[in-house]
Design a protein around this motif. Structure first.
Motif, PDB file in Angstrom:
ATOM      1  N   ALA A 349     -16.721 -20.468-153.795  1.00  0.00           N
ATOM      2  CA  ALA A 349     -16.245 -19.590-152.579  1.00  0.00           C
ATOM      3  C   ALA A 349     -14.832 -19.341-152.462  1.00  0.00           C
ATOM      4  O   ALA A 349     -14.407 -18.210-152.319  1.00  0.00           O
ATOM      5  N   GLN A 352     -13.936 -17.190-155.362  1.00  0.00           N
ATOM      6  CA  GLN A 352     -14.349 -15.835-154.806  1.00  0.00           C
ATOM      7  C   GLN A 352     -13.534 -14.815-154.179  1.00  0.00           C
ATOM      8  O   GLN A 352     -13.251 -13.875-154.542  1.00  0.00           O
ATOM      9  N   GLN A 353     -13.090 -15.521-153.046  1.00  0.00           N
ATOM     10  CA  GLN A 353     -11.991 -14.825-152.322  1.00  0.00           C
ATOM     11  C   GLN A 353     -10.821 -14.597-153.020  1.00  0.00           C
ATOM     12  O   GLN A 353     -10.228 -13.439-152.900  1.00  0.00           O
ATOM     13  N   TRP A 379     -19.189 -15.685-158.414  1.00  0.00           N
ATOM     14  CA  TRP A 379     -20.147 -16.748-157.552  1.00  0.00           C
ATOM     15  C   TRP A 379     -20.362 -17.973-158.503  1.00  0.00           C
ATOM     16  O   TRP A 379     -19.785 -18.273-159.243  1.00  0.00           O
TER      17      TRP A 379
END
Length: 538
Positions: A349, A352-353, A379
């Protein structure tokens, strides 16, 4: 930075021609052709991290063309511009200085910049706060010790500290750490039912101090705090329990934060690159300031490698080039991040950002619409859990998905070595199975439904051990990989204007949802239908 369309370079055209040849070879073919393939396509960085990229669709010719692409798009000049404090965040007219936060020799780069003294003062203040709370010198308003730290933030003010503190769980002290980010009141309630105000310290982490989710949560926490203390509220009480990390000092003071409890956040530090800054206060509190410094030192070591090494020996550049090779020539759309470590479950996560907010752009630096691929969809999940869910698709599905497998050689839990050996066996087995499949096995020849054809690419990133220093190395590597992707793809990686439109529309909708009007009819029919459905029940 130079504004160069990568598609117009000689290297891009050479890669297109080269792709027609290499796509006929399998990963197995490449290993048969090159008996020293692992040695030729892996880098052992100071015996701390091993980067193995041998299980990819590439050979020496591929890498020559990719290195030339990096040269043609002036990657080294871009690296120098960032480290020397040039205003490479053009759309916001700012330098990009997150590397300065972890560099003790900052004057070498930023000779005329005053940021060094600011960074030293911020680090000193972080150390004082951390030491005083950990050593129980900082008391709450009832003279009880602080047991709970609640970080109130979102995005970069949340994901970075959350990911680091969870990854370094074996280094955590006795303080209870909570993260409040979601505007959904369920998360708020889940936290306040577990803590007492007199034993809690709240960190409001917001660069602008006007982020809707953060300030809404902060106001609710303030209201709850005042309601639940057992004496009359005053500023002295508030100062024992609330700290702000922000670039907007005035707004924090207006909120009620004592000026001495405000840690500045420098404007040149982007949110998703801010865990190294005062935003990392929750990290420092959770693992101690000395370990926080080791995190910075590890990141700085990768910074030095990134700055000083030539393109063909530069780990972040090599990994950035491999990602571009897949997304723009093999037409892959996603990349999976798979850490074989339970404590690193928030790493996908976080990356991902870091990746999608940085490089999810469709306008190039020349203000033209882009016709090639920029950011992949990032992901993932932890192994071995993922092996019992989405790995089926990785092995036998129709999508080509490059993967990063991440693990560590030495366990932090010496009493469970049997677990660790099986974890590492799974980690290595999956990359082998993806690359080579079982098409030569008897079981495959007997039953086509059990056949895994292999030929699925992956990188293996093997850390010696999960330590603050090594984690700093790893995160810095990914930061630089993403920066180089943006340089080559001719986009601005350090703004996020796409996030702003949704915020603006939200503000209008909040006003309309609060109005005592049964039906609102000024939006598109879908939005109006959703609003009116809500108003039927409220």
């Amino acid at each position: 930075m130079k504004n160069i369309n990568p598609v117009k370079t000689y290297s891009w055209k050479n890669l297109q021609n080269h792709f027609k040849k290499i796509k006929k070879l399998t990963i197995n073919d490449l290993f048969l052709i090159d008996k020293n393939r692992f040695k030729n396509f892996s880098i052992n960085f100071e015996n701390k991290i091993l980067f193995d990229y041998s299980k990819n669709f590439l050979n020496n010719e591929t890498m020559i063309h990719l290195f030339n692409l990096a040269r043609e798009t002036k990657c080294i000049e871009a690296i120098n511009a960032m480290f020397y404090g040039k205003k490479i965040n053009i759309t916001e007219h700012k330098s990009v200085l997150h590397t300065a936060l972890r560099n003790d020799n900052i004057h070498f780069f930023l000779k005329k910049h005053q940021i060094y003294d600011d960074i030293k003062q911020i680090l000193k203040k972080m150390k004082n706060i951390s030491d005083n709370i950990i050593l129980e010198k900082w008391k709450g308003y009832t003279n009880k010790k602080i047991k709970n730290i609640i970080n109130i933030g979102i995005g970069g003010s949340h994901l970075g500290p959350l990911m680091i503190t969870e990854s370094l769980k074996s280094y955590k002290n006795k303080l209870n750490l909570f993260f409040l980010s979601n505007i959904d009141s369920n998360q708020l309630i889940n936290i306040i039912t577990k803590v007492k105000p007199e034993e809690s310290l709240f960190i409001i982490a917001s660069k602008t101090f006007n982020t809707q989710e953060t300030i809404t949560n902060a106001l609710s926490i303030k209201k709850w705090f005042i309601k639940n203390i057992n004496i009359d509220f005053n500023k002295n009480i508030f100062s024992k329990h609330f700290i702000a990390v922000t670039n907007n000092i005035d707004a924090a003071i207006n909120f009620g934060i004592d000026k001495n409890n405000i840690l500045p956040l420098l404007s040149e530090i982007g949110g998703r690159f801010s865990l190294w800054s005062s935003i990392g206060l929750s990290i420092s509190l959770a693992i101690g300031f000395n370990n926080f410094k080791k995190l910075l030192q590890g990141a700085n070591k990768m910074d030095q490698h990134f700055f000083s090494n030539p393109i063909d020996k530069n780990i972040p550049i090599i990994m950035a080039l491999i990602s571009i090779w897949y997304s723009n020539f093999w037409n892959t759309e996603t990349e999976a991040i798979i850490p074989y470590c339970e404590n690193m479950r928030f790493l996908p996560a976080y990356l991902q950002q870091l990746n999608m907010e940085s490089n999810g752009k469709s306008i190039d630096r020349n203000k033209n619409r882009i016709k090639y691929q920029t950011s992949s969809i990032i992901w993932g999940d932890i192994g071995t859990n993922g092996q019992h869910s989405f790995f089926q698709m990785l092995h036998q599905g129709t999508k080509l998905i490059p993967c990063d497998f991440i693990s560590f050689a030495i366990s932090n839990n010496n009493n469970y070595q049997d677990h660790h050996i099986k974890l590492i066996a799974n980690y290595i087995a999956q990359t082998k199975a993806l690359a080579f499949g079982n098409i030569d096995d008897y079981i495959c020849k007997k039953n086509i439904y059990q056949c895994c054809f292999g030929n699925k690419p992956s990188n293996s990133i093997f850390l010696k051990k999960i330590t603050p220093y090594n984690l700093g190395l790893l995160i810095s590597y990914y930061e630089h990989k993403i920066f180089i992707q943006g340089v080559i793809l001719n986009i601005f990686s350090f703004d996020q204007w796409g996030v702003e439109l949704g915020k603006k529309i939200t503000n209008f909708l909040v006003e309309d949802l609060n109005q005592n009007i049964q039906k609102i009819n000024k939006y598109d029919s879908s939005s109006q239908g959703l609003i009116n459905f809500y108003k039927n029940f409220n």
